[in-house]
Design a protein around this motif. Structure first.
Motif, PDB file in Angstrom:
ATOM      1  N   SER A 155       0.661  -6.262  -2.308  1.00 44.50           N
ATOM      2  CA  SER A 155       1.709  -7.177  -1.854  1.00 44.50           C
ATOM      3  C   SER A 155       2.898  -6.380  -1.371  1.00 44.50           C
ATOM      4  O   SER A 155       3.061  -5.201  -1.683  1.00 44.50           O
ATOM      5  CB  SER A 155       2.145  -8.098  -2.993  1.00 44.50           C
ATOM      6  N   ALA A 156       3.740  -7.058  -0.625  1.00 40.56           N
ATOM      7  CA  ALA A 156       4.923  -6.396  -0.106  1.00 40.56           C
ATOM      8  C   ALA A 156       5.871  -6.006  -1.234  1.00 40.56           C
ATOM      9  O   ALA A 156       6.688  -5.118  -1.078  1.00 40.56           O
ATOM     10  CB  ALA A 156       5.635  -7.301   0.887  1.00 40.56           C
ATOM     11  N   GLN A 160       1.096  -5.508   6.552  1.00 44.22           N
ATOM     12  CA  GLN A 160       1.919  -6.485   5.837  1.00 44.22           C
ATOM     13  C   GLN A 160       3.395  -6.353   6.229  1.00 44.22           C
ATOM     14  O   GLN A 160       4.073  -7.351   6.473  1.00 44.22           O
ATOM     15  CB  GLN A 160       1.741  -6.296   4.323  1.00 44.22           C
ATOM     16  N   GLU A 189       5.773  -9.189   8.100  1.00 46.23           N
ATOM     17  CA  GLU A 189       7.051  -9.625   7.521  1.00 46.23           C
ATOM     18  C   GLU A 189       8.189  -9.485   8.528  1.00 46.23           C
ATOM     19  O   GLU A 189       9.005 -10.395   8.695  1.00 46.23           O
ATOM     20  CB  GLU A 189       7.339  -8.813   6.253  1.00 46.23           C
ATOM     21  N   ALA A 248       4.112 -10.814   3.010  1.00 49.55           N
ATOM     22  CA  ALA A 248       2.795 -10.989   3.620  1.00 49.55           C
ATOM     23  C   ALA A 248       1.775 -10.298   2.734  1.00 49.55           C
ATOM     24  O   ALA A 248       2.015  -9.194   2.244  1.00 49.55           O
ATOM     25  CB  ALA A 248       2.760 -10.400   5.020  1.00 49.55           C
ATOM     26  N   VAL A 249       0.654 -10.954   2.502  1.00 53.83           N
ATOM     27  CA  VAL A 249      -0.418 -10.397   1.694  1.00 53.83           C
ATOM     28  C   VAL A 249      -1.683 -10.425   2.548  1.00 53.83           C
ATOM     29  O   VAL A 249      -2.096 -11.487   3.013  1.00 53.83           O
ATOM     30  CB  VAL A 249      -0.634 -11.204   0.389  1.00 53.83           C
ATOM     31  N   VAL A 250      -2.286  -9.270   2.753  1.00 50.94           N
ATOM     32  CA  VAL A 250      -3.427  -9.152   3.656  1.00 50.94           C
ATOM     33  C   VAL A 250      -4.654  -8.680   2.891  1.00 50.94           C
ATOM     34  O   VAL A 250      -4.629  -7.651   2.217  1.00 50.94           O
ATOM     35  CB  VAL A 250      -3.121  -8.176   4.812  1.00 50.94           C
ATOM     36  N   GLU A 257      -7.211  -9.046   7.229  1.00 52.37           N
ATOM     37  CA  GLU A 257      -6.646  -8.010   8.095  1.00 52.37           C
ATOM     38  C   GLU A 257      -6.985  -8.207   9.571  1.00 52.37           C
ATOM     39  O   GLU A 257      -6.166  -7.902  10.447  1.00 52.37           O
ATOM     40  CB  GLU A 257      -7.064  -6.614   7.632  1.00 52.37           C
TER      41      GLU A 257
END
Length: 329
Positions: free
Chosen positions: A9-10, A81, A85, A93-95, A318
């Motif tokens: 996660s960011a 990510q 953002e 953002a979660v990829v 992704e």
């Protein structure tokens, strides 16, 4: 197979990125534990021999990276990510890693979303929930726990003919994970006319539920494209003639039966006046909005939703993320 999730996660930007060997090990673990590939398939996909895959999986377990979640930051994903953002003004953002263009991203996105939502849930939270295949696939990856004062509000009316993807059924299952109260919209997702919708809101008290949705602390939603048979169309609520008419009006997809064009504007079409769900204008007022969606056929609609809804968080795969960055450049 363990109930694996990803924790990139960011918010973890402060941690150092791994080496190429770390990435290979974690990708092998992801393909094996989350996407469900065999070791032979993982070996072929990553271009290394079976013995190496066995060693990588064993090392991942030994390092504690495979417990309930795969805990590792993949540098390329972190870079994507951050770009998401910055480009879309997201808080986070979660990829999810995705192996190739032929893979269905639903399970990968669902696994990552499950980990995110598990950490998000706390006492005295009011959560509005949408519906769809991705959200339904997320349920097994959400860590249930007994919480106090949690309310789960369905953001859409019900669908009688399809229990699995019924918004009401999803809302109840999600509420049960946290011993929470559940609030439903006791009406069809789409009614036959704008007049019927007005009557239900005014005379049957349904507007109170939608007002509750508007004051949620967080909303978990997904969106769907219109070019393929997505959930709403597969269930027959929108006829093929209406679907074609929506396309002609410039529609690229919907979020909670709010049909949008590529710029994120509501299309001028009668179907938009029949949905028993909060309008885009009401959804925008929700404090924290989490958009959970992926897939190349949904990319244009995800982009439109980012423009219209301005979500706090985007959870996607992704390949979709790269396509979003390319399309918005």
């Amino acid at each position: 197979m363990p109930d694996s999730q990803s924790n990139e996660s960011a918010g973890s930007r402060g941690r150092s990125f791994g080496t190429a060997g770390d990435e290979l090990r974690v990708r092998a673990a992801w393909l094996y534990y989350v996407e469900g590939l065999t070791q032979a398939e993982v070996s072929k996909k990553l271009g290394v021999n079976r013995i190496m895959i066995t060693r990588l999986l064993s090392e991942a377990r030994g390092r504690g990276e495979v417990i309930i979640r795969i805990k590792s930051d993949l540098a390329p994903l972190m870079k994507i990510q951050r770009k998401l953002e910055d480009r879309f003004g997201l808080q986070e953002a979660v990829v999810a890693p995705l192996s190739d263009t032929e893979s269905d991203p639903t399970r990968a996105v669902a696994a990552v979303a499950g980990g995110f939502v598990s950490e998000l849930m706390t006492n005295n939270l009011t959560v509005g929930v949408g519906w769809g295949r991705t959200l339904h696939a997320m349920l097994p990856f959400v860590e249930g726990k007994k919480l106090d004062g949690v309310r789960i509000v369905s953001l859409l009316g019900g669908i009688a003919q399809a229990r699995r993807f019924n918004p009401a059924e999803f809302a109840w299952q999600f509420a049960e994970l946290f011993d929470a109260e559940g609030f439903l919209v006791p009406a069809p997702a789409l009614v036959d006319s704008a007049q019927t919708k007005h009557a239900l809101l005014e005379h049957c008290g349904l507007d109170q539920v939608l007002q509750m949705a508007e004051t949620c602390d967080v909303a978990l939603v997904s969106c769907g494209g219109i070019s393929t048979l997505t959930t709403s169309f597969r269930l027959g609520h929108v006829s093929e003639a209406e679907r074609q008419s929506l396309i002609e009006a410039g529609t690229v997809g919907d979020i909670l039966y709010n049909f949008l064009d590529k710029d994120g504007h509501s299309v001028d079409h009668p179907v938009n006046a029949r949905a028993m769900s909060p309008s885009i204008e009401r959804l925008i007022r929700i404090k924290k909005k989490v958009l959970i969606s992926g897939g190349m056929e949904k990319t244009e609609m995800i982009l439109a939703t980012l423009k219209a809804l301005r979500p706090s968080t985007l959870i996607t795969d992704e390949l979709t993320a790269l396509r979003l960055l390319e399309m918005s450049h």
